[in-house]
Scaffold this motif. Structure first.
Motif, PDB file in Angstrom:
ATOM      1  N   ALA A  39     -25.446  48.411 -18.657  1.00  0.00           N
ATOM      2  CA  ALA A  39     -26.872  47.348 -18.686  1.00  0.00           C
ATOM      3  C   ALA A  39     -27.583  48.778 -17.023  1.00  0.00           C
ATOM      4  O   ALA A  39     -26.334  49.336 -16.027  1.00  0.00           O
ATOM      5  CB  ALA A  39     -26.654  46.099 -17.349  1.00  0.00           C
ATOM      6  N   THR A  40     -28.689  48.865 -17.159  1.00  0.00           N
ATOM      7  CA  THR A  40     -29.611  49.669 -16.482  1.00  0.00           C
ATOM      8  C   THR A  40     -30.722  49.256 -16.244  1.00  0.00           C
ATOM      9  O   THR A  40     -30.927  48.215 -16.900  1.00  0.00           O
ATOM     10  CB  THR A  40     -30.285  50.560 -17.377  1.00  0.00           C
ATOM     11  OG1 THR A  40     -28.932  51.447 -18.086  1.00  0.00           O
ATOM     12  CG2 THR A  40     -30.379  51.903 -16.692  1.00  0.00           C
ATOM     13  N   TYR A  48     -44.411  57.653  -5.953  1.00  0.00           N
ATOM     14  CA  TYR A  48     -43.728  59.162  -5.379  1.00  0.00           C
ATOM     15  C   TYR A  48     -42.004  58.652  -5.434  1.00  0.00           C
ATOM     16  O   TYR A  48     -41.613  59.340  -5.789  1.00  0.00           O
ATOM     17  CB  TYR A  48     -43.906  59.110  -3.766  1.00  0.00           C
ATOM     18  CG  TYR A  48     -45.161  59.843  -3.300  1.00  0.00           C
ATOM     19  CD1 TYR A  48     -45.672  61.121  -4.282  1.00  0.00           C
ATOM     20  CD2 TYR A  48     -45.975  58.663  -3.133  1.00  0.00           C
ATOM     21  CE1 TYR A  48     -47.217  60.787  -3.376  1.00  0.00           C
ATOM     22  CE2 TYR A  48     -47.478  59.200  -2.797  1.00  0.00           C
ATOM     23  CZ  TYR A  48     -48.190  60.145  -3.077  1.00  0.00           C
ATOM     24  OH  TYR A  48     -49.515  60.497  -2.702  1.00  0.00           O
ATOM     25  N   TRP A  49     -41.262  57.532  -4.964  1.00  0.00           N
ATOM     26  CA  TRP A  49     -40.192  56.759  -5.547  1.00  0.00           C
ATOM     27  C   TRP A  49     -39.569  56.195  -6.186  1.00  0.00           C
ATOM     28  O   TRP A  49     -40.735  55.366  -6.938  1.00  0.00           O
ATOM     29  CB  TRP A  49     -39.832  56.320  -4.070  1.00  0.00           C
ATOM     30  CG  TRP A  49     -38.600  56.040  -4.074  1.00  0.00           C
ATOM     31  CD1 TRP A  49     -37.331  56.563  -4.300  1.00  0.00           C
ATOM     32  CD2 TRP A  49     -37.714  54.946  -2.924  1.00  0.00           C
ATOM     33  NE1 TRP A  49     -36.438  55.172  -3.944  1.00  0.00           N
ATOM     34  CE2 TRP A  49     -36.642  54.562  -3.143  1.00  0.00           C
ATOM     35  CE3 TRP A  49     -38.892  53.849  -2.486  1.00  0.00           C
ATOM     36  CZ2 TRP A  49     -36.094  53.792  -2.468  1.00  0.00           C
ATOM     37  CZ3 TRP A  49     -38.801  53.103  -1.567  1.00  0.00           C
ATOM     38  CH2 TRP A  49     -36.639  52.745  -1.559  1.00  0.00           C
ATOM     39  N   SER A  50     -38.617  55.942  -6.996  1.00  0.00           N
ATOM     40  CA  SER A  50     -38.185  55.012  -8.345  1.00  0.00           C
ATOM     41  C   SER A  50     -37.296  55.231  -8.578  1.00  0.00           C
ATOM     42  O   SER A  50     -35.832  56.334  -7.733  1.00  0.00           O
ATOM     43  CB  SER A  50     -38.811  55.654  -9.532  1.00  0.00           C
ATOM     44  OG  SER A  50     -38.277  57.201 -10.038  1.00  0.00           O
ATOM     45  N   ALA A  51     -35.907  54.362  -8.722  1.00  0.00           N
ATOM     46  CA  ALA A  51     -34.750  53.899  -8.401  1.00  0.00           C
ATOM     47  C   ALA A  51     -34.273  53.846  -9.858  1.00  0.00           C
ATOM     48  O   ALA A  51     -34.930  52.824 -10.954  1.00  0.00           O
ATOM     49  CB  ALA A  51     -34.526  53.303  -7.357  1.00  0.00           C
ATOM     50  N   LYS A  52     -32.907  53.870 -10.310  1.00  0.00           N
ATOM     51  CA  LYS A  52     -32.255  53.683 -11.207  1.00  0.00           C
ATOM     52  C   LYS A  52     -30.694  53.297 -10.748  1.00  0.00           C
ATOM     53  O   LYS A  52     -29.996  54.145 -10.543  1.00  0.00           O
ATOM     54  CB  LYS A  52     -32.225  54.498 -12.459  1.00  0.00           C
ATOM     55  CG  LYS A  52     -31.373  53.706 -13.502  1.00  0.00           C
ATOM     56  CD  LYS A  52     -31.066  55.531 -14.624  1.00  0.00           C
ATOM     57  CE  LYS A  52     -32.692  56.741 -15.014  1.00  0.00           C
ATOM     58  NZ  LYS A  52     -31.762  57.426 -15.589  1.00  0.00           N
ATOM     59  N   LEU A  53     -30.310  52.180 -11.678  1.00  0.00           N
ATOM     60  CA  LEU A  53     -29.208  51.796 -11.361  1.00  0.00           C
ATOM     61  C   LEU A  53     -28.037  51.591 -12.584  1.00  0.00           C
ATOM     62  O   LEU A  53     -28.977  50.867 -13.489  1.00  0.00           O
ATOM     63  CB  LEU A  53     -28.984  50.164 -10.685  1.00  0.00           C
ATOM     64  CG  LEU A  53     -28.068  49.859 -10.616  1.00  0.00           C
ATOM     65  CD1 LEU A  53     -26.978  50.287  -9.521  1.00  0.00           C
ATOM     66  CD2 LEU A  53     -28.255  48.586  -9.241  1.00  0.00           C
ATOM     67  N   GLN A  54     -27.082  52.140 -12.754  1.00  0.00           N
ATOM     68  CA  GLN A  54     -26.329  51.660 -14.012  1.00  0.00           C
ATOM     69  C   GLN A  54     -24.838  51.614 -13.269  1.00  0.00           C
ATOM     70  O   GLN A  54     -24.408  51.979 -12.804  1.00  0.00           O
ATOM     71  CB  GLN A  54     -26.396  52.518 -14.195  1.00  0.00           C
ATOM     72  CG  GLN A  54     -27.781  53.312 -14.891  1.00  0.00           C
ATOM     73  CD  GLN A  54     -27.411  54.914 -15.685  1.00  0.00           C
ATOM     74  OE1 GLN A  54     -26.730  55.851 -14.788  1.00  0.00           O
ATOM     75  NE2 GLN A  54     -27.600  55.435 -17.208  1.00  0.00           N
ATOM     76  N   LYS A  76      -8.446  51.329 -18.505  1.00  0.00           N
ATOM     77  CA  LYS A  76     -10.447  50.731 -18.299  1.00  0.00           C
ATOM     78  C   LYS A  76     -11.053  50.917 -17.089  1.00  0.00           C
ATOM     79  O   LYS A  76     -10.633  50.906 -16.081  1.00  0.00           O
ATOM     80  CB  LYS A  76     -10.273  48.888 -17.413  1.00  0.00           C
ATOM     81  CG  LYS A  76     -11.403  47.872 -17.499  1.00  0.00           C
ATOM     82  CD  LYS A  76     -11.021  46.895 -17.351  1.00  0.00           C
ATOM     83  CE  LYS A  76     -10.591  46.177 -16.334  1.00  0.00           C
ATOM     84  NZ  LYS A  76     -10.449  44.350 -15.942  1.00  0.00           N
ATOM     85  N   THR A  77     -12.117  51.745 -17.320  1.00  0.00           N
ATOM     86  CA  THR A  77     -13.407  52.019 -16.666  1.00  0.00           C
ATOM     87  C   THR A  77     -14.608  51.516 -16.246  1.00  0.00           C
ATOM     88  O   THR A  77     -14.741  51.387 -17.489  1.00  0.00           O
ATOM     89  CB  THR A  77     -13.056  53.878 -17.435  1.00  0.00           C
ATOM     90  OG1 THR A  77     -11.922  53.760 -17.589  1.00  0.00           O
ATOM     91  CG2 THR A  77     -14.082  54.215 -16.167  1.00  0.00           C
ATOM     92  N   ARG A  78     -14.128  51.151 -14.861  1.00  0.00           N
ATOM     93  CA  ARG A  78     -14.867  50.523 -14.097  1.00  0.00           C
ATOM     94  C   ARG A  78     -16.388  51.946 -13.388  1.00  0.00           C
ATOM     95  O   ARG A  78     -15.724  52.503 -13.072  1.00  0.00           O
ATOM     96  CB  ARG A  78     -15.296  49.688 -13.866  1.00  0.00           C
ATOM     97  CG  ARG A  78     -14.766  47.653 -14.594  1.00  0.00           C
ATOM     98  CD  ARG A  78     -14.684  46.856 -13.984  1.00  0.00           C
ATOM     99  NE  ARG A  78     -13.957  46.123 -15.192  1.00  0.00           N
ATOM    100  CZ  ARG A  78     -14.014  44.934 -14.203  1.00  0.00           C
ATOM    101  NH1 ARG A  78     -13.731  44.595 -13.255  1.00  0.00           N
ATOM    102  NH2 ARG A  78     -13.812  44.034 -15.382  1.00  0.00           N
ATOM    103  N   THR A  79     -17.612  52.069 -14.062  1.00  0.00           N
ATOM    104  CA  THR A  79     -18.737  52.640 -13.019  1.00  0.00           C
ATOM    105  C   THR A  79     -20.260  51.884 -13.044  1.00  0.00           C
ATOM    106  O   THR A  79     -20.540  51.558 -13.451  1.00  0.00           O
ATOM    107  CB  THR A  79     -19.194  54.456 -14.112  1.00  0.00           C
ATOM    108  OG1 THR A  79     -18.025  54.680 -15.130  1.00  0.00           O
ATOM    109  CG2 THR A  79     -19.732  54.811 -13.007  1.00  0.00           C
ATOM    110  N   SER A  80     -20.519  52.077 -11.439  1.00  0.00           N
ATOM    111  CA  SER A  80     -21.861  52.438 -10.806  1.00  0.00           C
ATOM    112  C   SER A  80     -22.258  53.268 -10.709  1.00  0.00           C
ATOM    113  O   SER A  80     -21.960  53.893 -10.036  1.00  0.00           O
ATOM    114  CB  SER A  80     -21.649  50.596 -10.135  1.00  0.00           C
ATOM    115  OG  SER A  80     -21.175  51.362  -9.036  1.00  0.00           O
ATOM    116  N   ARG A  81     -23.665  53.807 -10.607  1.00  0.00           N
ATOM    117  CA  ARG A  81     -24.810  54.378 -10.893  1.00  0.00           C
ATOM    118  C   ARG A  81     -25.499  53.994  -9.737  1.00  0.00           C
ATOM    119  O   ARG A  81     -26.202  53.995 -10.186  1.00  0.00           O
ATOM    120  CB  ARG A  81     -24.100  55.374 -11.299  1.00  0.00           C
ATOM    121  CG  ARG A  81     -24.765  57.233 -10.872  1.00  0.00           C
ATOM    122  CD  ARG A  81     -25.441  57.948 -12.442  1.00  0.00           C
ATOM    123  NE  ARG A  81     -25.846  59.392 -12.521  1.00  0.00           N
ATOM    124  CZ  ARG A  81     -24.925  59.959 -12.119  1.00  0.00           C
ATOM    125  NH1 ARG A  81     -23.865  60.466 -12.088  1.00  0.00           N
ATOM    126  NH2 ARG A  81     -25.528  61.453 -11.787  1.00  0.00           N
TER     127      ARG A  81
END
Length: 374
Positions: A39-40, A48-54, A76-81
């Protein structure tokens, strides 16, 4: 996959992919499940500023039935960025963090069944007219391998509207997967992380109907991950260098693309060619648009390779032809038919430790139907 953009520019997206099946081989079979969900969320706070959460969850599950019994390994691999994008005039800056956790369950007893990796990174994309500069740095804190810092830097210069030169250098770090370490009768728990220093210089020309690109590259690698016939393995010191060429042409609904690589991939300890790596490859793609239809073909070839480090077990090169066709038969609906290795060539790229060759898939046909939500 699905996505939606709100009036204020906020975007949400979700992806899901699942593949499962059975692979049969002499002496047994393997049932596998490959699944990825993600999910994103993208939020533009101001100009000037934007953010992205994945966030994502990836699963690799395998049941291996053989004469020795049942072996199960599920990873199993879980990733948050999180990424923060900052725009200042023609320049962009990115600051972010990433967290990844790996877990494994198996019928085999492992010394380690979970690990985590935390990373912090920053990059700058700078534009000064015809000159563009890219700089990046990343620090990883791996539960198994400690802290490692990698960096990258690149510069490009646009001579005129058609020609550009570029140069880049950087380092990389890759930890071995749980499968590399612990896969039953294949993994090696002593394998070390792969670390490399990479360089590239390129020159390109882009015109109204066609383009070309030439690049010279070199990578100096320590502990290069490279399996041998008996299982997971690595090469203590390796050097990969070569020349890449690409060109393309668009004319009267025809699209042609050509790509070739001439490499020198050397085990620095022995002076021999790296096993299981072809040093010459070429690929030609030809596509034709016909209204609702699209037809295409790909011809690709690779030179010989060796299955051992002494250049004694030579595996011949090969060439194959793939065909494809797509049809947009209604609004938002399309179908695609592909036939890989249409002439059903018999070729091999690796040998089993028993001396038998790993057989390639041969002629493979796939039909897909797609609907795009709007």
């Amino acid at each position: 996959s699905a996505s939606h953009t709100f009036n204020n520019g906020t975007r949400i997206a979700a992806t899901f992919l699942n593949a499962n099946g059975t692979t049969e081989y002499v002496g047994g079979e393997m049932d596998f499940v490959l699944q990825t969900a993600g999910a994103t969320l993208e939020v533009p706070f101001n100009k000037y500023w934007s953010a992205k959460l994945q966030v994502s969850d990836a699963r690799d599950e395998l049941d291996n039935f053989s004469s020795s019994g049942l072996n199960v390994i599920n990873t199993k691999t879980r990733t948050s960025r999180l990424e923060n994008w900052l725009a200042l005039g023609t320049h962009e800056f990115v600051v972010g963090a990433e967290r990844m956790t790996d877990d494994v369950e198996s019928t085999t007893s492992f010394d380690q069944t979970s690990r985590s990796n935390s990373a912090y990174f920053a990059q700058a994309l700078l534009n000064f007219g015809p000159t563009d500069i890219h700089m990046s740095i990343r620090t990883d804190d791996n539960e198994s391998y400690g802290k490692n810092t990698t960096w990258g830097a690149g510069v490009g210069y646009q001579f005129d509207r058609n020609h550009r030169v570029r140069a880049s250098a950087g380092t990389s770090f890759k930890a071995p997967s749980f499968n590399d370490l612990y896969w039953p009768n294949w993994g090696d728990p002593t394998i070390q992380p792969e670390e490399a220093t990479n360089y590239e210089i390129g020159f390109e020309g882009r015109y109204t109907k066609w383009f070309w690109d030439v690049a010279v590259f070199q990578s100096d690698v320590e502990d290069l991950s490279l399996p041998n016939p008996n299982g997971a393995d690595s090469v203590p010191e390796a050097r990969l260098r070569g020349v890449e060429f690409a060109s393309g042409l668009e004319l009267d609904n025809w699209t042609l693309k050509l790509a070739a690589t001439l490499g020198d991939y050397e085990n620095r300890q022995t002076g021999k060619q790296l096993r299981r790596r072809s040093e010459k490859t070429i690929r030609l793609d030809v596509d034709r648009e016909l209204g609702q239809w699209s037809l295409g073909a790909t011809a690709r070839a690779e030179s010989h390779r060796y299955d051992d480090k002494k250049e004694q077990d030579r595996l011949p090169g090969y060439g194959v032809v793939d065909l494809r066709a797509s049809w947009t038969f209604a609004a938002d609906w399309s179908a695609k038919l592909s036939v890989d290795d249409v002439f059903d060539n018999s070729y091999h790229t690796a040998r089993h430790y028993t001396g038998n060759m790993y057989t390639t898939a041969g002629r493979t046909t796939m039909l897909t139907v797609r609907y795009d939500f709007r």
